[in-house]
Design an enzyme around this catalytic site. Structure first.
Site, mmCIF file in Angstrom:
data_model
loop_
_atom_site.group_PDB
_atom_site.id
_atom_site.type_symbol
_atom_site.label_atom_id
_atom_site.label_comp_id
_atom_site.label_asym_id
_atom_site.label_seq_id
_atom_site.Cartn_x
_atom_site.Cartn_y
_atom_site.Cartn_z
ATOM 1 N N VAL A 43 35.017 35.536 44.587
ATOM 2 C CA VAL A 43 34.884 36.959 44.865
ATOM 3 C C VAL A 43 35.836 37.418 45.966
ATOM 4 C CG1 VAL A 43 33.086 36.662 46.622
ATOM 5 C CG2 VAL A 43 33.138 38.767 45.264
ATOM 6 N N LYS A 44 36.280 36.475 46.795
ATOM 7 C CA LYS A 44 37.125 36.821 47.937
ATOM 8 C C LYS A 44 38.515 37.303 47.526
ATOM 9 C CE LYS A 44 34.146 35.576 51.184
ATOM 10 N NZ LYS A 44 33.605 36.512 52.178
ATOM 11 N N ASP A 45 38.918 37.044 46.291
ATOM 12 C CA ASP A 45 40.220 37.550 45.834
ATOM 13 C C ASP A 45 40.296 39.066 45.972
ATOM 14 O OD1 ASP A 45 40.647 34.954 45.117
ATOM 15 O OD2 ASP A 45 40.903 35.332 42.970
#
Length: 457
Positions: A43-45
């Site tokens: 999700v950090k992308d």
């Protein structure tokens, strides 16, 4: 032709998947948003590229610059992909509790990784927060992303994650479950969803050793709440500016063990090969759902990352057992017997046999011990090579005696379902082997070598 200009253009639009097994007995529809479909597998992308874009706009990140960040691994991966696409170097600091896979992955995409001690205060110069800030001061033309306080973090989820969930559920979402670390995913997504429907309930997942739950409930930052924990990616010993407590209605704490076990269940029962904090999110969200959801409710839970980051930890049985997360499963006497492919032959020696003949049997069979039987075939004693050797050295004439005159007490009989740990406790200096009867009443011997083999299979 349809193609993307670079890998970062594939970020977002991750799928919702319905849970069927781990939520058995819980009302409502439970959906998970599977963020490992992002190119960096997390999700950090989403927020990594947003932070880079904002830094480019305001001039803090210039061509040829270096991106610096303190990360648990996933944000670093997103930033590294952005760096590759935009032409930036990357230097990341990480706490030493993070998995080796995360460190290796970051280095594989060209980032420099500085590993820092976990068990130090955030303002300690050795902490990965402090080291990142110091490197930002020392390296010319560098940008410290600071995901904890950078508003672009939460904004990325307000602009992408929230709208995706709203559209994918056609506005039917009633509950949102999410692990809270930097706070960007939880706060940004929740803000968007609550703007669409004010009664959506956001359940934040915290871990024991983190300050969030108590701070939400009391407004007190209690340093006594802070202690080391193993789960990666959620919880904090600081209060990041991206955590908007007004956007999180409830906090549920989840232990390292419960998180790890649920992560493994998601892989085995749902086919979702996800990371450790995913197990935290699902376990905590389902704990809330069990008491509060109705048949008409729809809960969406964020699954932040992929299981490849944790192959050496929670997906490794030895690591799990060493940390007390997985009950040790010992082989039994039955397992040892069955591994012999049904061979029931037991070498014995008659009590009236001469010791010299018994020695020949030991040598011929390549064994170290013999059960001694009487004329009726009953086990009446035992003979071991070490005992005979010592007797022969002291009294060479012993070879002419009958076995009954030199034998020791019989080997103990044990139950067929006795586990290896029990069996090993029964073998000692005076009891060199054990005997067991199988289902057909045939007798088998269990030696130290058998136990060693059973423990290493």
């Amino acid at each position: 032709m349809h193609y993307h200009e670079s890998i970062i253009d594939t970020i977002g639009n991750t799928p919702l998947v319905k849970l069927h097994r781990v939520n058995k007995g819980i009302k409502g529809t439970i959906l998970v948003k599977v963020e490992y479909f992002n190119p960096g597998n997390s999700v950090k992308d989403r927020m990594a590229i947003r932070m880079v874009e904002e830094a480019e706009k305001n001039g803090t990140l210039k061509p040829g610059g270096t991106i610096i960040e303190g990360t648990s691994g996933n944000t670093g991966m997103g930033l590294a992909l952005a760096g590759i696409a935009r032409g930036y170097k990357c230097v990341f600091t990480m706490a030493d509790k993070q998995s080796q896979e995360k460190i290796d992955i970051l280095r594989a995409v060209g980032a420099e990784v500085v590993v820092c001690p976990t068990n130090v205060a955030p303002d300690d110069p050795r902490s990965y927060y402090s080291v990142a800030r110091r490197l930002n001061q020392e390296i010319p033309n560098s940008f410290y992303a600071n995901q904890y306080d950078n508003p672009a973090n939460a904004m990325a989820h307000y602009e992408t994650t929230g709208p995706e969930i709203w559209q994918q559920t056609e506005g039917r979402i009633t509950h949102f479950g999410v692990g809270v670390g930097t706070g960007g995913t939880a706060s940004g997504t929740s803000k968007y969803l609550k703007e669409q429907k004010g009664d959506i309930v956001t359940v934040g997942i915290d871990t024991y050793g983190s300050v969030f739950k108590k701070y939400k409930e009391t407004g007190e930052f209690d340093e006594k709440e802070v202690f080391p924990y193993l789960t990666e990616g959620i919880g904090e010993d600081i209060l990041p500016e991206n955590v908007d407590f007004a956007m999180i209605d409830h906090f549920i704490k989840v232990t390292d063990k419960d998180a790890a076990l649920m992560t493994r269940r998601l892989a085995r029962e749902e086919g979702l090969f996800v990371g450790w904090s995913c197990g935290s999110a699902v376990h905590g969200a389902l704990e809330y759902a069990r008491e509060h959801l109705t048949d008409d409710d729809v809960m969406v839970i964020i699954l932040p990352d992929h299981g490849t980051r944790y192959l050496g930890k929670i997906y490794n049985d030895t690591w799990m057992k060493d940390h007390g997360f997985l009950e040790r499963t010992f082989a039994t006497a039955r397992d040892i017997v069955h591994r012999r492919n049904g061979q029931a032959h037991l070498t014995t020696v008659a009590a009236d046999t001469q010791v010299s003949e018994a020695i020949k049997i030991l040598y011929k069979e390549g064994i170290s011990q013999l059960p001694v039987v009487n004329a009726e075939g009953e086990v009446v004693g035992s003979l071991t090579d070490s005992v005979i050797l010592h007797r022969l050295i002291e009294e060479p004439e012993v070879r002419k005696l009958n076995v009954s005159e030199v034998m020791d007490k019989p080997f103990k009989f044990v139950a067929l379902n006795s586990t290896v740990d029990t069996l090993s406790s029964l073998i000692d200096r005076e009891n060199k082997a054990l005997l067991v009867r199988d289902e057909g009443n045939a007798i088998h011997i269990i030696t130290q070598a058998d136990l060693l083999a059973a423990m290493t299979v």
